[in-house]
Scaffold this motif. Structure first.
Motif, PDB file in Angstrom:
ATOM      1  N   PRO A   1       3.278   2.285   9.852  1.00 61.46           N
ATOM      2  CA  PRO A   1       4.179   2.882  10.848  1.00 61.46           C
ATOM      3  C   PRO A   1       3.612   4.186  11.418  1.00 61.46           C
ATOM      4  CG  PRO A   1       5.342   2.443   8.772  1.00 61.46           C
ATOM      5  CD  PRO A   1       3.889   2.189   8.540  1.00 61.46           C
ATOM      6  N   ALA A   2       3.997   4.493  12.630  1.00 62.38           N
ATOM      7  CA  ALA A   2       3.570   5.747  13.264  1.00 62.38           C
ATOM      8  C   ALA A   2       3.977   6.933  12.397  1.00 62.38           C
ATOM      9  CB  ALA A   2       4.197   5.865  14.655  1.00 62.38           C
ATOM     10  N   GLY A   3       3.068   7.875  12.266  1.00 65.30           N
ATOM     11  CA  GLY A   3       3.347   9.077  11.489  1.00 65.30           C
ATOM     12  C   GLY A   3       3.028   8.943  10.008  1.00 65.30           C
ATOM     13  N   TRP A   4       2.602   7.772   9.584  1.00 58.58           N
ATOM     14  CA  TRP A   4       2.262   7.531   8.183  1.00 58.58           C
ATOM     15  C   TRP A   4       0.790   7.132   8.097  1.00 58.58           C
ATOM     16  CZ3 TRP A   4       5.817   8.173   4.232  1.00 58.58           C
ATOM     17  CH2 TRP A   4       7.131   8.402   4.636  1.00 58.58           C
ATOM     18  N   HIS A   5       0.169   7.429   6.953  1.00 53.54           N
ATOM     19  CA  HIS A   5      -1.254   7.160   6.758  1.00 53.54           C
ATOM     20  C   HIS A   5      -1.456   6.488   5.403  1.00 53.54           C
ATOM     21  CE1 HIS A   5      -1.612   9.964  10.082  1.00 53.54           C
ATOM     22  NE2 HIS A   5      -0.837  10.762   9.392  1.00 53.54           N
ATOM     23  N   HIS A   6      -2.378   5.544   5.351  1.00 50.39           N
ATOM     24  CA  HIS A   6      -2.697   4.872   4.091  1.00 50.39           C
ATOM     25  C   HIS A   6      -3.274   5.895   3.125  1.00 50.39           C
ATOM     26  CE1 HIS A   6      -5.258   1.791   1.769  1.00 50.39           C
ATOM     27  NE2 HIS A   6      -4.057   1.830   1.261  1.00 50.39           N
ATOM     28  N   GLU A   7      -2.676   6.002   1.962  1.00 43.97           N
ATOM     29  CA  GLU A   7      -3.062   7.004   0.971  1.00 43.97           C
ATOM     30  C   GLU A   7      -4.236   6.533   0.119  1.00 43.97           C
ATOM     31  OE1 GLU A   7      -2.334   8.170  -3.350  1.00 43.97           O
ATOM     32  OE2 GLU A   7      -2.288   6.237  -2.348  1.00 43.97           O
ATOM     33  N   GLY A   8      -4.460   5.225   0.054  1.00 47.81           N
ATOM     34  CA  GLY A   8      -5.606   4.707  -0.684  1.00 47.81           C
ATOM     35  C   GLY A   8      -5.255   3.767  -1.820  1.00 47.81           C
ATOM     36  N   THR A   9      -3.994   3.708  -2.187  1.00 48.37           N
ATOM     37  CA  THR A   9      -3.560   2.865  -3.298  1.00 48.37           C
ATOM     38  C   THR A   9      -2.941   1.578  -2.773  1.00 48.37           C
ATOM     39  OG1 THR A   9      -3.116   4.831  -4.627  1.00 48.37           O
ATOM     40  CG2 THR A   9      -2.065   2.779  -5.336  1.00 48.37           C
TER      41      THR A   9
ATOM     42  N   ARG B   1       0.853  -1.176   0.000  1.00 46.05           N
ATOM     43  CA  ARG B   1       0.000   0.000   0.000  1.00 46.05           C
ATOM     44  C   ARG B   1       0.898   1.238   0.000  1.00 46.05           C
ATOM     45  NH1 ARG B   1      -3.036  -0.809   5.628  1.00 46.05           N
ATOM     46  NH2 ARG B   1      -4.303  -1.862   4.102  1.00 46.05           N
ATOM     47  N   VAL B   2       0.368   2.288  -0.586  1.00 40.22           N
ATOM     48  CA  VAL B   2       1.075   3.565  -0.600  1.00 40.22           C
ATOM     49  C   VAL B   2       0.728   4.286   0.693  1.00 40.22           C
ATOM     50  CG1 VAL B   2       1.344   5.781  -1.777  1.00 40.22           C
ATOM     51  CG2 VAL B   2       1.066   3.677  -3.114  1.00 40.22           C
ATOM     52  N   VAL B   3       1.747   4.770   1.387  1.00 38.17           N
ATOM     53  CA  VAL B   3       1.544   5.533   2.614  1.00 38.17           C
ATOM     54  C   VAL B   3       2.157   6.917   2.438  1.00 38.17           C
ATOM     55  CG1 VAL B   3       1.400   3.521   4.125  1.00 38.17           C
ATOM     56  CG2 VAL B   3       3.632   4.520   3.658  1.00 38.17           C
ATOM     57  N   ARG B   4       1.613   7.872   3.182  1.00 39.34           N
ATOM     58  CA  ARG B   4       2.082   9.260   3.105  1.00 39.34           C
ATOM     59  C   ARG B   4       2.131   9.817   4.515  1.00 39.34           C
ATOM     60  NH1 ARG B   4      -1.814  12.960  -0.108  1.00 39.34           N
ATOM     61  NH2 ARG B   4      -2.843  12.982   1.889  1.00 39.34           N
ATOM     62  N   ASN B   5       3.139  10.645   4.788  1.00 33.80           N
ATOM     63  CA  ASN B   5       3.228  11.261   6.109  1.00 33.80           C
ATOM     64  C   ASN B   5       2.690  12.684   6.070  1.00 33.80           C
ATOM     65  OD1 ASN B   5       5.316  12.893   5.109  1.00 33.80           O
ATOM     66  ND2 ASN B   5       6.926  11.669   6.032  1.00 33.80           N
ATOM     67  N   ASP B   6       2.720  13.362   7.200  1.00 35.16           N
ATOM     68  CA  ASP B   6       2.162  14.716   7.293  1.00 35.16           C
ATOM     69  C   ASP B   6       2.945  15.734   6.476  1.00 35.16           C
ATOM     70  OD1 ASP B   6       0.145  13.775   8.936  1.00 35.16           O
ATOM     71  OD2 ASP B   6       1.210  14.280  10.793  1.00 35.16           O
ATOM     72  N   GLU B   7       4.161  15.396   6.083  1.00 37.51           N
ATOM     73  CA  GLU B   7       4.970  16.271   5.219  1.00 37.51           C
ATOM     74  C   GLU B   7       4.735  15.960   3.743  1.00 37.51           C
ATOM     75  OE1 GLU B   7       6.974  18.878   5.733  1.00 37.51           O
ATOM     76  OE2 GLU B   7       6.781  18.887   7.912  1.00 37.51           O
ATOM     77  N   GLU B   8       3.744  15.098   3.465  1.00 36.11           N
ATOM     78  CA  GLU B   8       3.368  14.679   2.112  1.00 36.11           C
ATOM     79  C   GLU B   8       4.509  13.980   1.382  1.00 36.11           C
ATOM     80  OE1 GLU B   8       1.441  17.937   0.076  1.00 36.11           O
ATOM     81  OE2 GLU B   8      -0.273  17.843   1.435  1.00 36.11           O
ATOM     82  N   GLN B   9       5.266  13.173   2.143  1.00 38.67           N
ATOM     83  CA  GLN B   9       6.288  12.318   1.577  1.00 38.67           C
ATOM     84  C   GLN B   9       5.685  10.922   1.462  1.00 38.67           C
ATOM     85  OE1 GLN B   9       8.942  13.362   4.806  1.00 38.67           O
ATOM     86  NE2 GLN B   9      10.381  14.230   3.324  1.00 38.67           N
ATOM     87  N   TYR B  10       6.026  10.212   0.409  1.00 37.67           N
ATOM     88  CA  TYR B  10       5.412   8.923   0.101  1.00 37.67           C
ATOM     89  C   TYR B  10       6.381   7.769   0.316  1.00 37.67           C
ATOM     90  CZ  TYR B  10       1.551  11.384  -2.155  1.00 37.67           C
ATOM     91  OH  TYR B  10       0.470  12.170  -2.411  1.00 37.67           O
TER      92      TYR B  10
END
Length: 68
Positions: free
Chosen positions: A28-36, A9-18
């Protein structure tokens, strides 16, 4: 399991890094599932398409403030 059978899955952090992460693992902490989700190659191709500015969000915002 073969590499081409793994789902990422593609994850993105609050700084919009993938990044990519195995779909069955806790994000991982600080990362969010982007949807892909998909193969490693599919996820990396998606990131290449959407991550057009590698600068962290905080730097982009600061530079925009300085330009204003």
């Amino acid at each position: 399991m073969a590499e081409n059978e793994l789902v990422y899955r593609v994850v993105r952090n609050d700084e919009e890094q993938y990044s990519i992460w195995l779909a069955g693992r806790e994000t991982p902490a600080g990362w969010h599932h982007e949807g892909t989700e998909g193969t490693r190659e599919e996820c990396l191709a998606h990131i290449e398409k959407v991550w057009t500015d590698m600068r962290p969000l905080s730097l982009r915002n600061r530079m925009a403030e300085l330009d204003a």
